[in-house]
Write a protein that holds these residues in place. Sequence first.
Motif, PDB file in Angstrom:
ATOM      1  N   LEU A 133      -2.385  -1.269  -3.508  1.00 57.23           N
ATOM      2  CA  LEU A 133      -3.046   0.034  -3.405  1.00 57.23           C
ATOM      3  C   LEU A 133      -1.987   1.105  -3.641  1.00 57.23           C
ATOM      4  O   LEU A 133      -0.970   1.143  -2.940  1.00 57.23           O
ATOM      5  CB  LEU A 133      -3.675   0.231  -2.025  1.00 57.23           C
ATOM      6  N   GLU A 148      -8.421  -4.240   1.509  1.00 58.38           N
ATOM      7  CA  GLU A 148      -7.028  -4.029   1.148  1.00 58.38           C
ATOM      8  C   GLU A 148      -6.218  -5.313   1.008  1.00 58.38           C
ATOM      9  O   GLU A 148      -5.094  -5.283   0.497  1.00 58.38           O
ATOM     10  CB  GLU A 148      -6.357  -3.121   2.182  1.00 58.38           C
ATOM     11  N   LEU A 176      -3.219   3.914   5.987  1.00 55.20           N
ATOM     12  CA  LEU A 176      -3.434   2.884   4.966  1.00 55.20           C
ATOM     13  C   LEU A 176      -2.155   2.377   4.325  1.00 55.20           C
ATOM     14  O   LEU A 176      -2.124   1.274   3.794  1.00 55.20           O
ATOM     15  CB  LEU A 176      -4.351   3.431   3.867  1.00 55.20           C
ATOM     16  N   VAL A 177      -1.090   3.188   4.356  1.00 63.24           N
ATOM     17  CA  VAL A 177       0.100   2.827   3.581  1.00 63.24           C
ATOM     18  C   VAL A 177       1.146   2.123   4.435  1.00 63.24           C
ATOM     19  O   VAL A 177       1.239   2.329   5.645  1.00 63.24           O
ATOM     20  CB  VAL A 177       0.726   4.067   2.894  1.00 63.24           C
ATOM     21  N   SER A 225       0.872  -1.167   0.000  1.00 64.10           N
ATOM     22  CA  SER A 225       0.000   0.000   0.000  1.00 64.10           C
ATOM     23  C   SER A 225       0.913   1.221   0.000  1.00 64.10           C
ATOM     24  O   SER A 225       1.564   1.510   1.006  1.00 64.10           O
ATOM     25  CB  SER A 225      -0.919  -0.015   1.224  1.00 64.10           C
TER      26      SER A 225
END
Length: 225
Positions: free
Chosen positions: A181, A176, A194-195, A29
């Motif tokens: 992503l 995810e 998120l990353v 991500s």
Amino acid sequence: MIKINNLTKKFASHISLDKVTCEFNKNDSIALMGANGAGKTTLIRSILGYYHPDEGEVLVNGLNPVKDRINVLKNISFVPQLPPPIKLSIDELISYVETSSDVSKDLILHYANEMKLDVKANINKSFFKLSGGMKQKLLIAISLAKKSEIIIYDEPTANLDPKARDDFYRLLKQNEDEKVLLFVTHRLEEVKELVNRQIYMDLGKVVSDDRVDHNTIKQTIGSTT
């Protein structure tokens, strides 16, 4: 899933990508960052097969996105920073996506509802005439409903209010696993939860590519504010 090797792209005398090499794999991500003109958009468009490389290559699941673009795009969802000027109504657009990409209409409506977009009340409205936020919500709903292995978002929250951003992040966290992503963003704080990887580009080159945890991201944000 995405392998980029020695990729160079020129526009006249300007070098937009300068021998870029990197890989994006399942469960990556990525926040792709850099100043305007760093080469981020050119890299994304090369992955999508919009641009022919001058040197090097891009492979998506082993396929060349220029030569085998239809099969490559089957596995990619892409939401651009500026929604395209689509003149179809919402109903026509959803039907088109359902037919052309084998995406469930019910699933699009489900994610639109999760994004608090009232599709039924706007079903006959032209996509082109929707507000920026409504366009973004519908494109996000389509991107999630497609169940792609690779999802690319270019400044995905630019037109979203804070509540819609929260809905977007919540839905991404639910979807995810086993994906790539890729977020093109100027604001790391917006995707920090998120990353797990940060890539910085400058003058067409990858200048850093780091695996990170959330504590590292918080320190990075703190040092730049």
